[in-house]
Design a protein around this motif. Structure first.
Motif, PDB file in Angstrom:
ATOM      1  N   ALA A 199       0.596   7.581  27.624  1.00 50.55           N
ATOM      2  CA  ALA A 199       0.357   7.582  28.941  1.00 50.55           C
ATOM      3  C   ALA A 199      -1.283   7.925  29.392  1.00 50.55           C
ATOM      4  O   ALA A 199      -1.683   7.309  30.131  1.00 50.55           O
ATOM      5  CB  ALA A 199       1.147   8.756  29.663  1.00 50.55           C
ATOM      6  N   ARG A 200      -1.921   8.744  28.414  1.00 49.42           N
ATOM      7  CA  ARG A 200      -3.315   8.831  28.441  1.00 49.42           C
ATOM      8  C   ARG A 200      -4.053   7.733  28.197  1.00 49.42           C
ATOM      9  O   ARG A 200      -4.927   7.419  29.047  1.00 49.42           O
ATOM     10  CB  ARG A 200      -3.567  10.062  27.502  1.00 49.42           C
ATOM     11  CG  ARG A 200      -5.015  10.579  27.530  1.00 49.42           C
ATOM     12  CD  ARG A 200      -5.379  11.999  26.650  1.00 49.42           C
ATOM     13  NE  ARG A 200      -4.795  11.787  25.448  1.00 49.42           N
ATOM     14  CZ  ARG A 200      -3.698  12.415  25.074  1.00 49.42           C
ATOM     15  NH1 ARG A 200      -3.229  13.103  25.575  1.00 49.42           N
ATOM     16  NH2 ARG A 200      -3.387  12.259  23.771  1.00 49.42           N
ATOM     17  N   ARG A 201      -3.639   6.893  27.259  1.00 48.54           N
ATOM     18  CA  ARG A 201      -4.391   5.831  26.848  1.00 48.54           C
ATOM     19  C   ARG A 201      -4.368   4.756  28.036  1.00 48.54           C
ATOM     20  O   ARG A 201      -5.117   3.980  28.255  1.00 48.54           O
ATOM     21  CB  ARG A 201      -3.815   5.056  25.625  1.00 48.54           C
ATOM     22  CG  ARG A 201      -4.232   6.040  24.341  1.00 48.54           C
ATOM     23  CD  ARG A 201      -3.307   5.651  23.240  1.00 48.54           C
ATOM     24  NE  ARG A 201      -3.760   6.555  21.891  1.00 48.54           N
ATOM     25  CZ  ARG A 201      -4.722   6.093  20.863  1.00 48.54           C
ATOM     26  NH1 ARG A 201      -4.966   4.875  20.840  1.00 48.54           N
ATOM     27  NH2 ARG A 201      -4.586   6.973  19.759  1.00 48.54           N
ATOM     28  N   LEU A 202      -2.953   4.667  28.462  1.00 44.34           N
ATOM     29  CA  LEU A 202      -2.705   3.530  29.476  1.00 44.34           C
ATOM     30  C   LEU A 202      -3.575   3.730  30.779  1.00 44.34           C
ATOM     31  O   LEU A 202      -4.025   2.972  31.359  1.00 44.34           O
ATOM     32  CB  LEU A 202      -1.158   3.368  29.656  1.00 44.34           C
ATOM     33  CG  LEU A 202      -0.491   2.236  30.351  1.00 44.34           C
ATOM     34  CD1 LEU A 202      -1.031   1.008  29.704  1.00 44.34           C
ATOM     35  CD2 LEU A 202       0.852   2.549  30.702  1.00 44.34           C
ATOM     36  N   PHE A 203      -3.295   5.035  31.142  1.00 46.98           N
ATOM     37  CA  PHE A 203      -3.997   5.391  32.294  1.00 46.98           C
ATOM     38  C   PHE A 203      -5.455   5.405  32.235  1.00 46.98           C
ATOM     39  O   PHE A 203      -6.207   4.823  33.181  1.00 46.98           O
ATOM     40  CB  PHE A 203      -3.521   7.020  32.631  1.00 46.98           C
ATOM     41  CG  PHE A 203      -4.525   7.596  33.701  1.00 46.98           C
ATOM     42  CD1 PHE A 203      -3.925   7.545  34.834  1.00 46.98           C
ATOM     43  CD2 PHE A 203      -5.766   8.163  33.699  1.00 46.98           C
ATOM     44  CE1 PHE A 203      -4.700   8.088  36.195  1.00 46.98           C
ATOM     45  CE2 PHE A 203      -6.379   8.714  34.880  1.00 46.98           C
ATOM     46  CZ  PHE A 203      -5.622   8.415  36.140  1.00 46.98           C
ATOM     47  N   GLY A 204      -6.121   5.680  30.866  1.00 45.57           N
ATOM     48  CA  GLY A 204      -7.569   5.585  30.651  1.00 45.57           C
ATOM     49  C   GLY A 204      -7.966   4.164  30.979  1.00 45.57           C
ATOM     50  O   GLY A 204      -8.974   3.968  31.314  1.00 45.57           O
ATOM     51  N   MET A 205      -7.115   3.154  30.559  1.00 44.05           N
ATOM     52  CA  MET A 205      -7.594   1.816  30.469  1.00 44.05           C
ATOM     53  C   MET A 205      -7.482   1.314  31.934  1.00 44.05           C
ATOM     54  O   MET A 205      -8.352   0.635  32.435  1.00 44.05           O
ATOM     55  CB  MET A 205      -6.496   0.852  29.838  1.00 44.05           C
ATOM     56  CG  MET A 205      -6.833  -0.473  29.642  1.00 44.05           C
ATOM     57  SD  MET A 205      -5.886  -1.616  28.849  1.00 44.05           S
ATOM     58  CE  MET A 205      -4.535  -1.779  30.056  1.00 44.05           C
ATOM     59  N   PHE A 206      -6.492   1.507  32.681  1.00 45.17           N
ATOM     60  CA  PHE A 206      -6.475   1.241  33.941  1.00 45.17           C
ATOM     61  C   PHE A 206      -7.591   1.867  35.032  1.00 45.17           C
ATOM     62  O   PHE A 206      -8.273   1.246  35.612  1.00 45.17           O
ATOM     63  CB  PHE A 206      -5.041   1.608  34.717  1.00 45.17           C
ATOM     64  CG  PHE A 206      -3.925   0.792  34.236  1.00 45.17           C
ATOM     65  CD1 PHE A 206      -4.033  -0.625  33.974  1.00 45.17           C
ATOM     66  CD2 PHE A 206      -2.705   1.209  33.824  1.00 45.17           C
ATOM     67  CE1 PHE A 206      -2.985  -1.184  33.569  1.00 45.17           C
ATOM     68  CE2 PHE A 206      -1.610   0.407  33.441  1.00 45.17           C
ATOM     69  CZ  PHE A 206      -1.804  -0.759  33.217  1.00 45.17           C
ATOM     70  N   TYR A 207      -7.707   3.086  34.495  1.00 45.23           N
ATOM     71  CA  TYR A 207      -8.832   3.968  35.407  1.00 45.23           C
ATOM     72  C   TYR A 207     -10.139   3.270  34.898  1.00 45.23           C
ATOM     73  O   TYR A 207     -10.932   2.952  35.947  1.00 45.23           O
ATOM     74  CB  TYR A 207      -8.767   5.255  34.736  1.00 45.23           C
ATOM     75  CG  TYR A 207      -9.626   6.256  35.700  1.00 45.23           C
ATOM     76  CD1 TYR A 207      -9.243   7.064  36.763  1.00 45.23           C
ATOM     77  CD2 TYR A 207     -11.028   6.342  35.580  1.00 45.23           C
ATOM     78  CE1 TYR A 207     -10.107   7.837  37.560  1.00 45.23           C
ATOM     79  CE2 TYR A 207     -11.942   7.114  36.307  1.00 45.23           C
ATOM     80  CZ  TYR A 207     -11.662   7.936  37.380  1.00 45.23           C
ATOM     81  OH  TYR A 207     -12.313   8.514  38.159  1.00 45.23           O
ATOM     82  N   GLU A 208     -10.764   3.080  33.845  1.00 46.14           N
ATOM     83  CA  GLU A 208     -11.896   2.444  33.545  1.00 46.14           C
ATOM     84  C   GLU A 208     -12.016   1.156  34.125  1.00 46.14           C
ATOM     85  O   GLU A 208     -13.257   0.788  34.648  1.00 46.14           O
ATOM     86  CB  GLU A 208     -12.107   2.412  31.884  1.00 46.14           C
ATOM     87  CG  GLU A 208     -12.121   3.884  31.173  1.00 46.14           C
ATOM     88  CD  GLU A 208     -11.837   3.905  29.642  1.00 46.14           C
ATOM     89  OE1 GLU A 208     -11.916   2.795  29.164  1.00 46.14           O
ATOM     90  OE2 GLU A 208     -11.750   4.618  29.185  1.00 46.14           O
TER      91      GLU A 208
END
Length: 457
Positions: A92-101
């Motif tokens: 979730a952290r990686r997926l969220f981080g990609m979308f956020y960036e």
């Protein structure tokens, strides 16, 4: 503190982290009202949140199992169950981080340039749908662009399992633009869009097999067949970029590939990219096959002035010697031979480019020099901007601003067409064929029986 209390505290910490990355929206990534014209569509946010919700459900399932069993099982089993929860949290952290960036960049000074490149990428898909209606299976979300470090643009295609996401599939194409390559005349951007078209058209394996068979059939050389089979994706993207942008795309790619001779004339064993020196011969042959013989000849003359074939190089002799024979064969196989997944059509049929398209691009370049709108579809604006820059009669900064404004306006028109066809919540999809006027009618491309034999000597 005893062991059970220690584990209970650790579990409480896991519980506190479970729902923090479950949703993302415009406000969460810091987009202000003035940034919204450059933001990804609501459907892109919706798809991102669906993916985050799916991972969130897995986290909750794992945590429920942990909470149910932790008191009655060995402590090592409990630590393993906690690690399984952590694994999903990491996902979730990686997926969220990609979308956020990716999404948050639309609230920076790069927002307009990213929106302009979104319009270019979308128009490349529209061109295919106009020439070959129903070629794609169902509705497609538009590609989204973002800025990142790196020398060249790159892409993460739709549906590919990304190691950075622990194997999660990418929900829509992402195209990376290096921080210093945000000007809208970069022909290499069309190359990256073409990679996504290659995947979404479903012809990767079919193309590779056809190229390998063609090379084996011509020269009976397993080494050459292996090399060109490995290079087929990059060659496809180069040739498709020319169909998307015309001769200007070939010149732009040559600009990108021009380096000191030790780099340009070095073969990389196992590499997916063709050796740069040989790659331009493929670009020139494609132009000649499309009827732009003069452009192809000029490009090779420039290239052969920069790089002497007789000079020092690190290219296997078999590769260099095969150029006159294989370059026309490979270009023909990839661009002019029919494919089952293209409904027995060739690449030049589903991405047609004609001489009147090139004339319109040249007229568009003159318009840009004079400060007028080009009236071109976004993919052709890239080439018009290339010619306008080449003329030296307009400052690069002024040209970039002018072209970016035009592309943003075209992208807004396309989004409105998609919203009218699919509803506002589906504005992130490609507009229906014929709704934007951005693509030109299909016409069979000319096939000229020419090769690079004389110029390769």
């Amino acid at each position: 503190m005893d062991t059970r209390r220690f584990l209970q505290t650790k579990m409480a910490g896991l519980a506190a982290r479970m729902s923090r990355l479950a949703r993302i929206d415009n406000a969460f990534v810091g987009l202000r009202p003035q940034d919204l014209p450059y933001a990804p569509s609501p459907e892109h946010f919706q798809v991102a949140n669906q993916r985050l919700h799916k991972v969130e459900q897995r986290i909750r399932t794992r945590f429920a199992q942990l909470r149910h069993h932790w008191r009655d099982q060995p402590v090592q089993r409990t630590l393993i169950d906690m690690a399984l929860v952590e694994r999903e949290l990491d996902r979730a952290r990686r997926l969220f981080g990609m979308f956020y960036e990716v999404f948050a960049q639309r609230g920076t000074s790069f927002g307009p340039a990213l929106s302009a490149h979104d319009a270019i990428a979308q128009d490349c898909y529209v061109a295919v749908r106009e020439a070959a209606p129903r070629i794609f299976d169902g509705p497609l979300l538009k590609p989204v662009c973002y800025m990142e470090h790196g020398y060249s643009p790159a892409t993460m295609r739709r549906g590919v399992a990304l190691s950075r996401l622990l194997g999660e599939a990418n929900p829509f194409p992402l195209i990376r633009i290096p921080w210093d390559r945000d000007q809208p005349w970069q022909s290499v951007f069309l190359h990256e869009v073409a990679h996504n078209l290659h995947a979404d058209l479903g012809i990767w394996q079919e193309n590779r097999q056809a190229v390998v068979r063609r090379v084996i059939g011509q020269l009976r050389d397993p080494f050459l067949a292996t090399v060109y089979g490995r290079w087929h994706k990059e060659i496809f993207a180069d040739l498709a970029a020319i169909l998307l942008g015309g001769p200007a795309a070939a010149w732009g790619m040559a600009d990108f590939l021009a380096h000191p001779a030790p780099r340009t004339m070095t073969y990389r064993p196992g590499g997916a990219h063709p050796t740069a020196y040989l790659r331009v011969y493929l670009l020139a042959e494609m132009m000649r096959r499309l009827g732009f013989t003069r452009d192809g000849t000029r490009l090779l003359r420039v290239w052969q002035t920069l790089y002497q074939r007789s000079g020092p190089n690190r290219i296997p002799p078999a590769l260099v010697q095969s150029v006159p024979r294989l370059v026309p064969e490979v270009v023909d196989e990839i661009a002019f031979q029919t494919r089952r997944n293209l409904a027995q059509r060739a690449l030049v049929d589903v991405i047609p480019f004609r001489r009147d398209d090139e004339e319109a691009i040249r007229d568009g370049a003159a318009a840009l020099r004079e400060g007028r709108s080009t009236g071109l579809p976004p993919r052709f604006v890239v080439s018009a901007a290339h010619y306008a820059l080449e003329s030296g009669r307009v400052r690069p900064t002024e040209l970039a601003q002018r072209v970016t404004r035009e592309l943003i306006a075209l992208g807004r028109e396309s989004a409105q067409a998609a919203a009218q066809a699919h509803g506002p919540a589906r504005a992130g999809r490609l507009p229906p064929p014929g709704s934007t006027g951005s693509a030109r009618p299909a016409m069979p491309s000319s096939s000229l029986s020419s090769s690079v034999r004389a110029l390769a000597a």
